[in-house]
Design an enzyme around this catalytic site. Structure first.
Site, PDB file in Angstrom:
ATOM      1  N   SER A 126       0.828  -1.197   0.000  1.00  0.00           N
ATOM      2  CA  SER A 126       0.000   0.000   0.000  1.00  0.00           C
ATOM      3  C   SER A 126       0.862   1.245   0.000  1.00  0.00           C
ATOM      4  O   SER A 126       1.968   1.255   0.554  1.00  0.00           O
ATOM      5  CB  SER A 126      -0.901   0.005   1.245  1.00  0.00           C
ATOM      6  N   TYR A 151      -2.351  -0.292  10.036  1.00  0.00           N
ATOM      7  CA  TYR A 151      -2.533  -0.853   8.694  1.00  0.00           C
ATOM      8  C   TYR A 151      -1.249  -0.721   7.878  1.00  0.00           C
ATOM      9  O   TYR A 151      -0.767  -1.681   7.274  1.00  0.00           O
ATOM     10  CB  TYR A 151      -3.688  -0.139   7.983  1.00  0.00           C
TER      11      TYR A 151
END
Length: 335
Positions: A126, A151
């Site tokens: 990501s 995350y």
């Protein structure tokens, strides 16, 4: 050839599986259909995939080692690992879900790649790993040592874990740093989806940091094109690789990390203006402070990726959001 695609009930996984099926691959899908967002949307995606004779689906949890092992019984030529617990803000509320899916689950993927030796493992990272980085555009050659959400930390952990398995066991792996992916069949927790829903309903949209944010919005078809082109291009170990100069873009092990983005950043308020034009309605705006875990700007340097697979399409946000709003209207039966 058989491709194992995890996260096939999810947004990107669904689009990747559909493209691979169209190109003649056999696809084994894997997903636990979590209720992180509306499961009816996930079931609708799976229903479309299930109509194809070359698609087989396994509904199970990534953290279940036996279930993951059974998925690898198909001896996949390629593995496209896109399943994960997504979302920056939700990681503040339920951190255990991120460790279970993104760390334990990824370990199970790596262990089975070690055992079955697919030609190439592609896995989702990501743009969130860039965290507190100030230099832009972001490059996989940059350090990513300052994540600002759990995350993001789990995604960096994925990159480190994959590199370790590439180094120790020769697993050819490519990490994919996605930049704000959007499009039809998208995720309802994403801003563009929530904004569209609110605009059609005449409700206020929450705009964080008073709208002073930038994102490298990347249309989902452009992401899929990059993944499909990368399948047959597994990384090769480079014994002379200079880590200081190249960062995660390569290695002495068969591992690389690439950015997949639109190679430009858009102001958040421009996204709102495009949605207003696409829906034909003015948004009711509620301006709020920056939220914990958010970053102010993302912008992808994709030069390493395009040097590998050629120039990718870069869909303008005006075109991509128009396609999304058209799909949204048809799927949700609104005008």
């Amino acid at each position: 050839m058989t491709v194992l695609v995890t996260g096939t009930a999810g947004f990107i996984g669904f689009h990747v599986a559909r493209r691979l099926l169209a190109e003649g691959y056999e696809v084994v899908g894997f997903d636990n259909v979590t209720d992180y967002y509306d499961t009816s949307l996930k079931r609708a995606r799976l229903e479309l995939l299930a109509a194809h004779k070359d698609f087989r689906f396994i509904e199970a949890n990534l953290a279940d080692a036996d279930a993951v092992r059974s998925a690898f019984a198909c001896k996949p030529e390629f593995v496209v690992h896109l399943a994960a617990q997504a979302g920056v803000r939700y990681s503040l509320e339920n951190p255990q879900a991120y460790v279970d899916a993104n760390v334990t689950g990824f370990l199970n993927i790596l262990e089975n790649c070690r055992a079955t030796a697919p030609t190439h493992l592609l896995y989702a990272s990501s743009s969130s790993v860039y965290g507190g980085n100030k230099k832009q555009p972001y490059s996989p050659r940059d350090s990513v040592d300052h994540p600002v959400s759990l995350y993001a930390a789990t995604k960096k952990a994925n990159e480190l874990m994959a590199h370790t398995y590439s180094h120790l066991f020769g697993v050819p792996a490519t990490g994919l740093r996605f930049f704000t992916v959007y499009g039809p069949w998208g995720r309802p927790d994403m801003a563009y989806y929530k904004f569209t829903k609110a605009i059609f309903a005449g409700e206020a949209i929450d705009i964080y940091n008073n709208g002073d944010m930038y994102r490298d919005f990347t249309y989902v078809d452009d992401i899929v094109e990059g993944i499909v082109r990368l399948l047959g291009r597994p990384p090769v170990a480079d014994p002379n690789y200079d880590v200081a100069a190249g960062g995660a873009s390569g290695s002495w092990a068969p591992h690389r990390v690439v950015n997949i983005g639109n190679r430009r950043k858009e102001h958040l308020m421009e996204m709102v203006r495009v949605l207003e034009r696409a829906t034909g309605r003015e948004a009711v705006k509620r301006f709020l402070p920056l939220q914990p875990g958010d970053v102010l700007s993302t912008w992808a340097d994709v030069s390493d990726l395009e040097a590998l697979i050629g120039e990718l399409p870069h869909t303008p946000i005006e075109d991509g959001l128009l396609r999304f709003v058209d799909w949204y209207g048809r799927y949700h039966k609104v005008q």
